[in-house]
Scaffold this active site. Structure first.
Site, PDB file in Angstrom:
ATOM      1  N   LYS A  99      32.258  51.525  31.696  1.00  0.00           N
ATOM      2  CA  LYS A  99      31.837  52.532  32.673  1.00  0.00           C
ATOM      3  C   LYS A  99      30.445  52.265  33.244  1.00  0.00           C
ATOM      4  O   LYS A  99      30.162  52.617  34.396  1.00  0.00           O
ATOM      5  CB  LYS A  99      31.879  53.929  32.036  1.00  0.00           C
ATOM      6  CG  LYS A  99      33.280  54.409  31.664  1.00  0.00           C
ATOM      7  CD  LYS A  99      34.149  54.635  32.875  1.00  0.00           C
ATOM      8  CE  LYS A  99      35.487  55.268  32.517  1.00  0.00           C
ATOM      9  NZ  LYS A  99      36.344  55.458  33.702  1.00  0.00           N
ATOM     10  N   GLU A 121      32.573  63.533  36.842  1.00  0.00           N
ATOM     11  CA  GLU A 121      33.651  64.083  36.024  1.00  0.00           C
ATOM     12  C   GLU A 121      33.850  63.140  34.852  1.00  0.00           C
ATOM     13  O   GLU A 121      33.503  61.959  34.930  1.00  0.00           O
ATOM     14  CB  GLU A 121      34.940  64.216  36.838  1.00  0.00           C
ATOM     15  CG  GLU A 121      35.848  62.997  36.858  1.00  0.00           C
ATOM     16  CD  GLU A 121      35.244  61.761  37.521  1.00  0.00           C
ATOM     17  OE1 GLU A 121      35.626  60.639  37.141  1.00  0.00           O
ATOM     18  OE2 GLU A 121      34.376  61.916  38.409  1.00  0.00           O
ATOM     19  N   SER A 388      38.157  47.676  26.619  1.00  0.00           N
ATOM     20  CA  SER A 388      37.362  48.424  27.596  1.00  0.00           C
ATOM     21  C   SER A 388      36.275  49.291  26.980  1.00  0.00           C
ATOM     22  O   SER A 388      35.321  49.671  27.658  1.00  0.00           O
ATOM     23  CB  SER A 388      38.282  49.305  28.452  1.00  0.00           C
ATOM     24  OG  SER A 388      39.036  50.167  27.621  1.00  0.00           O
TER      25      SER A 388
END
Length: 406
Positions: A99, A121, A388
């Site tokens: 991210k 969000e 990830s």
């Protein structure tokens, strides 16, 4: 539905309207349109700006820790007895997931636009943590919308966001998950037009978000491609990534899309099975529709009402998917398969045991599919799995599933 014509390149889209074939676009209220067009204009200015690229590269290297490692998972390879398995180690990034790649790019875009109030969000909390992190780095206030259900099951990340100075606003509408958090963030953006930048977390939403998030995340695949050529002297046979909204997956996939010899597999959350509604496999069990400003595959009923869905993983608990994934599905370039909660849980336990790596439950879905296919492959073949994120955020969920006390 007729299969779309094969394009000259799978890496060219979207068009000027933000469409990937029949998917994408910007289906938004008139009040939101000026904000979207302003964002698009600024994005078009910076995406090829050498100064912007240099600042992002500097932060990615010295703050986030890129390049992330391409790691030969020797223990898992030996256990499965087939192809060689490599992990692209996005879990080693600052904040513990992919991210941060997107958040660093977007915070620089917000800075360029003079927007100093950040909203975001989050589902699993990793995007919320990364948003709060970059906001703290630049001294901007940050508000993170998070479904009340996710607040309860991802309490460590909620605490991290608060430590970083962000305000976490629980959303009780619907099932209190990622879809509902995204709805509230969009409402906030329309209400606070002058000073607010909406730092979206996935490769979905109205154009230009799917494109810009993809481009910021494509560093994953660009690095993996270069690292694989360096380590093995050739490209991998197969690459695999988990797909919720789809940012980590499109980040890995995009640089490989025109390499026809590379098989590409996206893994959706099969939840408790595709027979009912307790899953989030929109491309395997959904239909095209419009949600959050773009046309894509969605979980919906016969009247077009969006279904809530379910996944053991908060980060995959979204009833839609980024529009580029929908297009890649229909063209046939990428295969999308479901993995059940139980299969992801077993892959989580296996990876922890044989590699000494605790993966995020999202990543465990991708690993679970590798567990299925690797034993059938030849030993000289190569698979890359996108790891990830790290799994410390998920230990409470896993402990509950295993009926264990922490």
């Amino acid at each position: 539905m007729n299969k779309p014509a094969t394009p000259n390149s799978f890496r060219t889209g979207p068009d000027e309207q933000g469409m990937f074939g029949m998917f994408g676009g910007r289906f938004v209220a008139e009040t939101l349109m000026p904000l979207i067009l302003d964002l698009e204009r600024n994005w078009n200015e910076v995406k090829n700006d050498p100064e912007f690229k240099a600042e992002l590269k500097n932060l990615s290297t010295h703050y986030a820790g890129r390049p992330s490692k391409l790691y030969f998972a020797e223990g898992l390879t030996r256990h499965l007895g087939g192809a060689k398995v490599y992990f692209k180690r996005e879990d080693l990034n600052h904040t513990g997931s992919h991210k941060i790649n997107n958040c660093l790019g977007q915070i620089l875009l917000a800075k360029r636009m003079g927007k100093m109030r950040i909203i975001a969000e989050t589902g699993a909390g990793q995007h919320g943590v990364a948003s709060a992190t970059v906001a703290a780095r630049f001294g901007y206030p940050c508000i993170v919308y998070m479904g009340a259900t996710d607040v309860a099951r991802q309490s460590p990340n909620v605490f991290r966001m608060k430590l970083l100075g962000a305000e976490v606003r629980p959303v009780t509408a619907g099932h209190g998950t990622l879809k509902d958090a995204m709805n509230e963030a969009l409402r906030d953006w329309v209400t606070n037009v002058e000073d607010t930048y909406y730092l979206i977390g996935t490769a979905a939403g109205p154009h230009p978000y799917p494109e810009l998030v993809r481009d910021f995340q494509s560093v994953i695949g660009a690095e993996a491609r270069e690292q694989m050529l360096e380590q093995e002297g050739r490209l991998p046979d197969t690459i695999i990534a988990a797909v919720g909204g789809g940012s980590n997956a499109i980040g890995l996939f995009h640089p490989f899309l025109d390499d026809k010899e590379v098989r590409i597999i996206g893994v959706e959350a099969g939840g408790r099975g595709l027979d009912g509604v307790e899953h989030c496999a929109s491309m395997n069990a959904g239909a095209p529709g419009v949600l959050h400003g773009n046309r894509t595959y969605l979980l919906q009923n016969a009247d077009g009402q969006i279904l809530e869905g379910h996944s053991i993983s908060a980060g995959l608990d979204y009833p839609g998917v980024g529009p580029e994934h929908s297009w890649l599905r229909d063209t046939g370039r990428v295969e999308y398969v479901p993995i059940l909660d139980d299969e992801a849980l077993e892959a989580f336990k296996l990876t922890t045991r044989v590699e000494g790596i605790i993966p995020a439950l999202e990543s465990a879905h991708a690993i679970a599919h590798a567990v299925k296919i690797v034993p059938q492959m030849d030993k000289d073949q190569i698979v890359i799995v996108n790891l990830s994120g790290r799994g410390d955020k998920d230990v409470h969920t896993v402990a509950k599933m295993l009926d264990m006390e922490i």
